[in-house]
Every structure is written in C-alpha cells, then in structure tokens.
Design an enzyme around this catalytic site. Structure first.
Site, short mmCIF file in Angstrom:
data_model
loop_
_atom_site.label_atom_id
_atom_site.label_comp_id
_atom_site.label_asym_id
_atom_site.label_seq_id
_atom_site.Cartn_x
_atom_site.Cartn_y
_atom_site.Cartn_z
N TRP A 69 -9.43 8.55 -1.38
CA TRP A 69 -9.75 7.74 -0.19
C TRP A 69 -11.09 7.01 -0.35
CZ3 TRP A 69 -6.61 5.80 3.10
CH2 TRP A 69 -5.45 6.48 3.48
N PHE A 111 3.14 8.84 10.40
CA PHE A 111 2.28 9.51 9.44
C PHE A 111 3.07 10.53 8.62
CE2 PHE A 111 -2.40 8.94 11.01
CZ PHE A 111 -2.23 7.58 11.03
N GLN A 120 3.79 7.22 2.43
CA GLN A 120 3.07 6.42 3.42
C GLN A 120 2.94 5.01 2.87
OE1 GLN A 120 1.18 7.95 6.64
NE2 GLN A 120 3.29 8.46 6.19
N TRP A 145 0.81 -1.24 0.00
CA TRP A 145 0.00 0.00 0.00
C TRP A 145 0.84 1.27 0.00
CZ3 TRP A 145 -5.03 1.84 0.19
CH2 TRP A 145 -5.21 3.12 0.72
N ASP A 201 -0.04 9.09 0.92
CA ASP A 201 0.63 10.38 0.67
C ASP A 201 2.12 10.31 0.35
OD1 ASP A 201 -1.70 10.65 2.09
OD2 ASP A 201 -0.87 11.91 3.65
C1 FRU Z 1 -3.77 11.95 4.32
C2 FRU Z 1 -3.47 11.31 5.66
C3 FRU Z 1 -2.57 12.21 6.48
C4 FRU Z 1 -1.91 11.24 7.39
C5 FRU Z 1 -1.75 10.02 6.51
C6 FRU Z 1 -1.87 8.72 7.24
O1 FRU Z 1 -4.07 11.07 3.31
O2 FRU Z 1 -4.68 11.03 6.33
O3 FRU Z 1 -3.24 13.24 7.16
O4 FRU Z 1 -0.69 11.70 7.88
O5 FRU Z 1 -2.74 10.11 5.52
O6 FRU Z 1 -1.49 7.66 6.43
#
Ligand code: FRU
Length: 510
Positions: A317, A108, A65, A46, A49
């Site tokens: 999302w 995050f 991420q 996966w 961001d």
């Molecule tokens: C945005 C978010 C950020 C957070 C991250 C977590 O897509 O929700 O605010 O840091 O993804 O994976």
C-alpha cells in the site's frame, strides 16, 4: 414490481454491465509482453486483495478487488478469473459492482465456497458512506453481504446485509468491520471470521456462525491484537494444518520490530490452537508471512487433493505511486502450498509450476570468487535453485549475492552475509523512478553452513523461498525485459550448486 425496485434493479445491471463492457473493450489492447506469464495480473486498471479463492465445479476461481477504469483504487468491484492449474488464468466477466445502497462505496474483500447444491456462494463486505464526521472525514458503514452464482453470474442476496451493526460487539466500530472468510463445518453449518477494530484502534478478529449461511449469529472474539501488531487486522483466514490452528492476518499501520516486521501494512501468521470451550484462537507463536517488499492480504483455499494453498496481493500500500502511467496495476503472488513445522508456516510455490519448466541447466560444486556468470543461466521467467556453501578448509566467504534482471545499467539483488545470517533483497537499481521502499532484510533462521534459495522470476516480479520455505521474500520490479542477466558474486570464496529452468506459459489466455 414497485418503481423503486425497478430502479434498483436497473442500477445493478448498469454498473456491472458498464464494467463488463469496459474491460472487454480495452483489456484486449494491453500487449501480452507487458504481462507476467503465470502470475494473475489486473485485467485492466487496478487490483488489490485476492478474494473468493475457491475450488468450484472442477476449477479454481479467484476474484480480486478491482477498479477497471483507472490504475488506482476506486469504488471496488470484484474481478473474476478461473484456472485449472493455479498458474494459467483466464479472466471471466467482472462479478460484482458497487450498485446497492449498502455497498455503493465498494464491494470490499471476502471469500467464496461451493455449496452442496452446486451454487457458488460469495461473502463480501459492503461499504457505504454515511456522511461526514465533525472533523470532515468520511464516515463508513461496513457490513457483511452474500451473493450467489453459477461461476459466471452472481446475484446479491435480497436480504443483505447478513451481518451488520446489531451483531457487532460493544466497543467495536462499524467503520472497520470487513473481509469475511467463510467456511463450512463438517456438519454442514457455516462459520466465518471477520476483521474488526475497537474505537481506540486495536484489531480484533470476530467469529460468526450460521446454520444455513443466511442467518448469522455472533460466536466469539476469536483473536485480539492487544496493541502489538499495528492497528486494524485486515483479511483474516483461519484453518487447521498439520495438527495446529493457523490464523493469518494483515495488520495495518505496523511499527518496525527488528528485521521481523517492517512499518506499514504487514502480514502475520499466528500458530496455535482453538480453545474448545470458548471457540477462540489461542496463540502459541507468531511470525511474518513474507519478508519482501510486496506482499499483503493473504487468502487460502483447500485444493481437492487436500493441499492448503495461499495467495496474496503482490504489492504494498505504501508504494502504489508506482501505478503512474500504466494500463494495469497489481498482480497476485504465486499460489503457495502451506505446511506447518516447528510452529512455523512453510511455503513452497505450487507444484504445478514444475509443468512449466524446460531447459534444465545444472552446475555442481562450482567455485565463485568475485563476479561469475554461468552459461545458460539468465532470463526473466526462471525457476532457479541455488545452494551456497563455504569452501572447505578456506575462510568463510564474507558475502554472497545474486544479481538478476541485470544489464549494464540495471539490476536487482539478493545478498547474504553468513556472519550475521542477514539476507537482503534490493531493487534500488531496478529502474524504479519512485522514491519508495527499495530494500528489505531478514535473518535467515537456523543458518548452518548452507544457504538454500529458490528464486522464481516472472518478468516483473521475483519471489524467493529460503531453505524449506521457512521464509519468503516477494518484490515487484519494473525493469525492462531486455535486462535478463543473472550474475553471482562472492566476497571471499563460495561453493555453489545451481539448478535452473526456464518457465514458459504456452497456454496463457490473458
Ligand atoms: C486490504 C483492504 C481490505 C479491504 C480492501 C478494500 O488491502 O483494505 O481490508 O476490504 O482492501 O479494497
């Protein structure tokens, strides 16, 4: 070393090592034909961001991420890739794992920069679970943390977190306090903006400053949503460009507003200036950053030649159910060069893309009435520019469309209606088997007789740049690569110019 410290250190090595071993072993089995050519995809599992986008020791570094073990969101790691040209990416070993008490629910989003002494500094949000609330939901603590590295290995700062509860203004919640964007001022001091949210769910952007990058203080509430655009504002970024101050944010839980903003997670560019006395951002105008389906969580960096370059997660999302049965999920949108003109952000694909072009095909002032295909104009990795005009002395065409990723069964399309300047992106017939968002539309700004589109196809995505880049539309498509047709259509008569190049990536190292 105390036993507890030894145990902590062992845990840190274990989680990171486990991710590094896993990605190394399994990512090599993903066939390169299933990957985009020049968009950075998740190495395995996966991606959301993009993080830590920075130019460090002569190369672009991009983190993201990452949950390597499954194509779905899980405890967040930071994956790591490098590139010389922003298009050909090479993955390096996973950089951060959620292995500390303050980040064991996830590392995050955050950002990065090169320090004068040659260290790579990362600032990210550490998230920990602090139990359950009376209603059974999880209660999170989100704090800002640092890690330092050499472009390969990163060590978390032992005095983490550096911005926590004590630096959060009253009325804001530690449960939504994330995504620091750090920069260095001309005098060498540091500053960052962080997304935050009031107890009642209203987004704020907070600014912090620091003389040494380690000890931080609260500076001001930099910007406020005031209940206009969604709730929490995620992933803030702010910079000066063409004489204006720009603030980019990604609001959660938007409500649709005409064709400017869609419901769900959106993107917002605010153009303004900084109030010299308060240090806060003063908004003068705002608009959506992208009008397509899959675009979120923007982040920018400054190239050595001064260009401001933006990346984003090319996903949505609300459509992540598309991640069923795949080995990797999520890709980064093509890096875009930014400028500001007439209080709008203009976006163009990075000029490095031109080096990937071959097989130029050019048509000028050709007539389209009904459906028409052109010799040499097809493919799934193409850079296609089209200018559309009405035919002089003839009635204005009623609709113009380009179908792409097309065969007898599937196609996606971009359609334009000059009567109301409506531009509509559609993937209803792209072979997508999920009941998710299939189309989006926007109103072309200042349309006068000429529609100018630049369409970048990279296998499983399309990004469309309108006019001089005043508007863009990004969208992922799952269509099999054998569907490589491109077909033009006009209801009425239209006159078009076409410039088409194939895009290739002989040096992809993914
Ligand atoms: C945005 C978010 C950020 C957070 C991250 C977590 O897509 O929700 O605010 O840091 O993804 O994976």
């Amino acid at each position: 070393m105390e036993p507890q410290e030894r145990q902590d250190e062992a845990q840190q090595v274990q989680k990171l090592e486990r991710a590094r071993i896993y990605e190394e072993e399994f990512s090599v089995n993903i066939p390169s034909e299933e990957r985009p050519l020049f968009h950075l995809p998740a190495r395995i599992g996966w991606m959301n961001d993009p993080n830590g986008f920075s130019y460090y020791q002569g190369r672009y570094h991009l983190f993201y991420q990452y949950y390597p073990y499954e194509p779905k969101w899980g405890p967040m790691h930071w994956a790591h890739a490098v590139s010389d040209d922003l298009l050909m990416w090479e993955h390096l070993p996973c950089a951060l794992a959620p292995d500390q008490p303050y980040d064991d629910f996830g590392c995050f989003s955050g950002s990065g920069l090169e320090l004068a002494d040659g260290t790579h500094m990362l600032m990210y949000t550490g998230v920990s679970n602090t139990g359950r609330k009376p209603d059974g939901t999880h209660s999170d603590r989100q704090v800002q943390c640092l890690a330092f590295g050499d472009g390969h290995n990163y060590t978390k700062y032992d005095a983490n977190p550096v911005i926590a509860d004590d630096l959060l203004p009253e009325g804001l919640t530690i449960e939504h306090f994330r995504d620091p964007k750090i920069w260095q001022e001309a005098d060498g001091s540091f500053a960052c903006v962080v997304g935050a949210c009031s107890e009642s769910g209203d987004g704020k952007i907070l600014k912090y400053t620091s003389a040494d990058g380690l000890k931080w203080e609260f500076a001001c509430i930099y910007a406020s949503n005031d209940d206009r655009f969604g709730t929490m504002w995620e992933c803030p970024d702010t910079f000066e460009l063409d004489g204006k101050q720009v603030l980019l944010v990604s609001p959660q839980d938007m409500l649709a507003q005409g064709d400017e903003f869609a419901s769900g997670n959106g993107t917002l560019a605010l153009i303004g200036h900084v109030d010299k006395t308060t240090g806060s951002f003063v908004e003068e105008s705002c608009h959506a950053i992208d009008y397509g389906i899959d675009f979120y969580a923007t982040q920018t960096t400054c190239a050595p030649d001064g260009r401001r370059i933006m990346v984003a997660w090319m996903q949505n999302w609300d459509t992540i159910s598309m991640a069923n049965n795949v080995s990797w999920f999520g890709q980064v949108a093509i890096p875009r060069e930014l400028s500001v003109k007439d209080d709008r952000l203009l976006q163009q694909p990075v000029r490095e893309l031109e080096a990937l072009r071959s097989n130029h095909v050019h048509y000028e002032r050709v007539r389209v009435e009904g459906e028409r295909v052109f010799r040499g104009v097809h493919g799934r990795a193409v850079d296609l520019s089209v200018r559309v005009h009405p035919v002089e002395d003839a009635a204005e065409y009623r609709e113009f469309a380009i179908w792409f990723a097309q065969d007898e069964r599937f196609h996606s399309s971009i359609r334009f209606k000059p009567a109301n300047s409506e531009l509509k992106l559609n993937r209803k017939h792209s072979g997508l088997r999920r009941d998710v968002v299939h189309h989006r539309k926007c109103t072309v700004i200042d349309y006068e007789n000429e529609l100018k589109l630049r369409i970048i196809l990279d296998r499983f995505s399309v990004e469309i740049f309108v006019g001089e880049g005043e508007q863009t539309l990004a969208m992922c498509i799952p269509t099999d690569l054998s569907a490589d047709g491109i077909c033009f259509f006009a209801d009425g008569e239209a006159l078009i110019d076409i410039d088409k190049y194939d895009l290739s990536s002989a040096h992809t190292r993914l």
